[in-house]
Write a protein that holds these residues in place. Sequence first.
Motif, PDB file in Angstrom:
ATOM      1  N   VAL A  23      -8.300  10.127 -11.361  1.00 47.92           N
ATOM      2  CA  VAL A  23      -7.273   9.452 -10.608  1.00 47.92           C
ATOM      3  C   VAL A  23      -5.960  10.205 -10.683  1.00 47.92           C
ATOM      4  O   VAL A  23      -5.194  10.246  -9.752  1.00 47.92           O
ATOM      5  N   ARG A  24      -5.704  10.789 -11.803  1.00 47.32           N
ATOM      6  CA  ARG A  24      -4.367  11.329 -11.955  1.00 47.32           C
ATOM      7  C   ARG A  24      -4.309  12.842 -12.102  1.00 47.32           C
ATOM      8  O   ARG A  24      -3.491  13.499 -11.479  1.00 47.32           O
ATOM      9  N   LEU A  34      -8.262  -0.688  -6.573  1.00 42.22           N
ATOM     10  CA  LEU A  34      -6.991  -1.229  -6.104  1.00 42.22           C
ATOM     11  C   LEU A  34      -7.023  -2.751  -6.109  1.00 42.22           C
ATOM     12  O   LEU A  34      -6.120  -3.416  -6.614  1.00 42.22           O
ATOM     13  N   ALA A  51      -5.319   7.839   1.626  1.00 40.93           N
ATOM     14  CA  ALA A  51      -3.906   7.568   1.400  1.00 40.93           C
ATOM     15  C   ALA A  51      -3.213   7.289   2.721  1.00 40.93           C
ATOM     16  O   ALA A  51      -2.434   6.349   2.837  1.00 40.93           O
ATOM     17  N   TRP A  52      -3.525   8.078   3.737  1.00 39.97           N
ATOM     18  CA  TRP A  52      -2.882   7.870   5.042  1.00 39.97           C
ATOM     19  C   TRP A  52      -3.208   6.497   5.610  1.00 39.97           C
ATOM     20  O   TRP A  52      -2.378   5.852   6.229  1.00 39.97           O
ATOM     21  N   ARG A  98       1.921   6.762  -6.870  1.00 38.12           N
ATOM     22  CA  ARG A  98       0.855   7.456  -7.585  1.00 38.12           C
ATOM     23  C   ARG A  98       0.741   8.935  -7.194  1.00 38.12           C
ATOM     24  O   ARG A  98       0.361   9.764  -7.989  1.00 38.12           O
ATOM     25  N   HIS A  99       1.036   9.226  -5.948  1.00 36.21           N
ATOM     26  CA  HIS A  99       0.920  10.617  -5.513  1.00 36.21           C
ATOM     27  C   HIS A  99       2.303  11.243  -5.500  1.00 36.21           C
ATOM     28  O   HIS A  99       3.191  10.731  -4.841  1.00 36.21           O
ATOM     29  N   ARG A 100       2.446  12.302  -6.191  1.00 43.32           N
ATOM     30  CA  ARG A 100       3.704  13.017  -6.051  1.00 43.32           C
ATOM     31  C   ARG A 100       3.490  14.118  -5.021  1.00 43.32           C
ATOM     32  O   ARG A 100       2.637  14.966  -5.197  1.00 43.32           O
ATOM     33  N   ARG A 147      -5.385  16.961  -9.379  1.00 45.49           N
ATOM     34  CA  ARG A 147      -5.711  16.532  -8.029  1.00 45.49           C
ATOM     35  C   ARG A 147      -5.512  17.705  -7.082  1.00 45.49           C
ATOM     36  O   ARG A 147      -4.406  18.233  -6.961  1.00 45.49           O
ATOM     37  N   GLU A 182      -6.610   2.435 -14.186  1.00 46.23           N
ATOM     38  CA  GLU A 182      -7.318   2.800 -12.972  1.00 46.23           C
ATOM     39  C   GLU A 182      -8.346   3.882 -13.254  1.00 46.23           C
ATOM     40  O   GLU A 182      -9.441   3.877 -12.706  1.00 46.23           O
ATOM     41  N   PRO A 240       0.817  -1.217   0.000  1.00 47.49           N
ATOM     42  CA  PRO A 240       0.000   0.000   0.000  1.00 47.49           C
ATOM     43  C   PRO A 240       0.851   1.269   0.000  1.00 47.49           C
ATOM     44  O   PRO A 240       0.531   2.229  -0.706  1.00 47.49           O
ATOM     45  N   LEU A 241       1.932   1.243   0.768  1.00 46.24           N
ATOM     46  CA  LEU A 241       2.802   2.431   0.817  1.00 46.24           C
ATOM     47  C   LEU A 241       3.389   2.712  -0.562  1.00 46.24           C
ATOM     48  O   LEU A 241       3.402   3.854  -1.027  1.00 46.24           O
ATOM     49  N   ALA A 293       2.827   0.743   7.186  1.00 41.42           N
ATOM     50  CA  ALA A 293       4.267   0.754   6.975  1.00 41.42           C
ATOM     51  C   ALA A 293       4.926   1.845   7.804  1.00 41.42           C
ATOM     52  O   ALA A 293       6.027   1.682   8.316  1.00 41.42           O
ATOM     53  N   LEU A 323      -3.642   3.859   3.918  1.00 43.41           N
ATOM     54  CA  LEU A 323      -2.826   2.873   3.222  1.00 43.41           C
ATOM     55  C   LEU A 323      -1.365   2.931   3.681  1.00 43.41           C
ATOM     56  O   LEU A 323      -0.642   1.951   3.636  1.00 43.41           O
ATOM     57  N   VAL A 324      -0.955   4.106   4.108  1.00 40.55           N
ATOM     58  CA  VAL A 324       0.454   4.329   4.412  1.00 40.55           C
ATOM     59  C   VAL A 324       0.797   3.918   5.838  1.00 40.55           C
ATOM     60  O   VAL A 324       1.893   3.456   6.128  1.00 40.55           O
ATOM     61  N   LEU A 325      -0.193   4.038   6.714  1.00 46.81           N
ATOM     62  CA  LEU A 325       0.043   3.838   8.145  1.00 46.81           C
ATOM     63  C   LEU A 325       0.681   2.490   8.522  1.00 46.81           C
ATOM     64  O   LEU A 325       1.599   2.465   9.338  1.00 46.81           O
ATOM     65  N   VAL A 354       0.731   4.243  -2.862  1.00 44.30           N
ATOM     66  CA  VAL A 354       0.448   5.656  -2.612  1.00 44.30           C
ATOM     67  C   VAL A 354       1.619   6.535  -3.059  1.00 44.30           C
ATOM     68  O   VAL A 354       1.431   7.541  -3.751  1.00 44.30           O
ATOM     69  N   ARG A 389      -4.855  19.764  -3.720  1.00 43.25           N
ATOM     70  CA  ARG A 389      -4.030  19.432  -2.561  1.00 43.25           C
ATOM     71  C   ARG A 389      -4.880  19.398  -1.299  1.00 43.25           C
ATOM     72  O   ARG A 389      -5.933  19.998  -1.240  1.00 43.25           O
ATOM     73  N   LEU A 431       4.893  13.167   0.800  1.00 44.78           N
ATOM     74  CA  LEU A 431       5.010  11.789   1.258  1.00 44.78           C
ATOM     75  C   LEU A 431       5.975  10.999   0.377  1.00 44.78           C
ATOM     76  O   LEU A 431       6.849  10.283   0.858  1.00 44.78           O
ATOM     77  N   ALA A 488      -1.703   4.093 -15.350  1.00 39.50           N
ATOM     78  CA  ALA A 488      -2.734   4.770 -14.557  1.00 39.50           C
ATOM     79  C   ALA A 488      -4.054   4.828 -15.314  1.00 39.50           C
ATOM     80  O   ALA A 488      -5.123   4.931 -14.716  1.00 39.50           O
TER      81      ALA A 488
END
Lengths: 280, 314
Positions: free
Chosen positions: B19-20, A186, B31-32, A100-102, B23, A172, A93-94, B38, B34-36, A97, B25, A105, A169
């Motif tokens: 999706v792309r 996903l 997203a958080w 895909r997200h610039r 986006r 998706e 998952p990390l 790790a 999914l990130v947590l 994210v 801000r 993070l 992408a």
Amino acid sequence: MSALRTSRPARIGQYLALLAYLVFLAFPFLWLVSTAFKPAPELASLHPTWIPEEPTLVNFRQAFDEQPLLRAAGNSLVAALAAALIAVAIATPLAYVTARHRGRLATAATGWVVISQAFPFVLVIIPLFLILKNLHLINSVPGLVMVYVVWSLPFALWMLMGYVRAVPAELEEAAAVDGAGRLRTLVSVTAPLLAPGIVATALFAFVTAWNEFFFALVLLKTPEKQTLPVVLTHFLGAEGVADLGPLAAAAFLATLPSLVVFAVLQRRIAGGMLAGAVKS
Amino acid sequence: MSSATATKRPDGTRAPRTVRSARPRGPDFGAWFLVLPALLPILVLSVGPLLYGIALAFTDAQSGRTQATRWVGTLNFQDLLHDTLFWDSFRIGLLWAVGVTVPQFLLALGLALLLNEKLRFRWLARALAIVPWAMPEVVVGIMWRLVYNPDAGILNETVRDLGLGQGHDWLSGLATALPAVVVVGIWAGMPQTTVALLAGLQNTPRELHEAAALDGAGTWRRFRTVTWPALRPVALAITALNLIWNFNSFALVYVLTSGGPGGRTRLPMLFAYEEAFRYGQFGYAAAMGCVMVAAVSVLIALSLVRRLKGDQDR
């Protein structure tokens, strides 16, 4: 093409060079295998031979008698499997994210990957030792797994980010247009395409943990808990005097799982390195 | 996906707008989430211990101590400054890192160039070239101890066969120990370096080679004007990484010599390991770790400066 044709002497030179490299790369390994199959009298001979005259499996038997190899292999297997599965489960998952997200993070994640390659483990192992001691996780495989997970995360993240970027992408977006939510997209679109990459990453994390020595040496105290690399060093004895045959046999066995995984992974590893090397 | 604009759907997931592109801000809780999984272990078991380790360097922490650990300021670092054994090991670490990295780079470059050619048996060579990579470092160490073994080893047997004398006890000789372990270091790291350079080579456009060849450029000239410029970023990156990895290496030399004879192969990691886990000097060993980090940081900074300069030149 014609402009690049190599002359015959140059070709011969290339093959000779290639041969020299192969000898350099292969000869220690061949020597290890040869030693593993030699009976004691041949090992004691003052003029060692490349090929055992009377190949034997005695060394393997003796290796298992001398050290708790089976239990050590079991510990290694548990630690490496658990570490690989957990690392991939939380890194995927990390990676998704950050790929895909610039944003901040992604920058932080890649920065951490780079930095993690640099710091000497001794600065981390002392505090980890103290923390795990307070948690009563010294001399325990679960404690080692925790360390392995974090230790294999940077490279797992790096590999997986490459695989995520390889998934277009647009796929998706198409799913999103069809009304699928993020999680749905996903799970049903991205994950299947990522599966081979996830498997490759898990195998790589497995081998890394299977081969690891330093953390295992520090964190595992008793022979019942120790992993294969640590137990292998017991063959060397206190003064470095070793029973060469069993030592070679055990070392050879310890390599087999990694060799198999690498044989399976060969192409993917080269690909993963390519991504890593070019972007780092 | 911004939480402000996305509409909530009955199942609680957010309908992604796009999706792309475009986006907006803002905090993205999906997203958080999914990130947590790790992020937590990273913070608890990586970033935390790193900071803790730096803090320990300023204490008198020891294993098995009954009194409380105290802050001692820069005392450990002052002691370290006068610890000639540590600086010997630091020097050995540098020698080892450069002694492994440079020859290994040249050898790996040669092998990568060969493997990039259309040679028969190239597949076999590629497969074999990865073997050292797959082996546990402990096994690599054990394997080379068998090769270097004074009586039963193949190296001395070859030396004797060639009539070059009775051979040496390579790993125990004061003069031969460091070169002997350096050879093992070169061997062990060849695959990674070769694969990285090979990947870099495959990025060089073949057309450029052909154009250069048509213009009459020889092999060396083509390498200098076409291959090297394309390879340079990869080469610099892998060299910097190899220097760092080698400077911090442990297992290989631990198995080969345990730092002997007489400390001739005692890499900084071996020194710090002994200090921490044999003598229980946690604070002092942590200070060593800090000095090592500082040394490595200088290297990273230098390579970054080079890269920035390179960008300006273009």
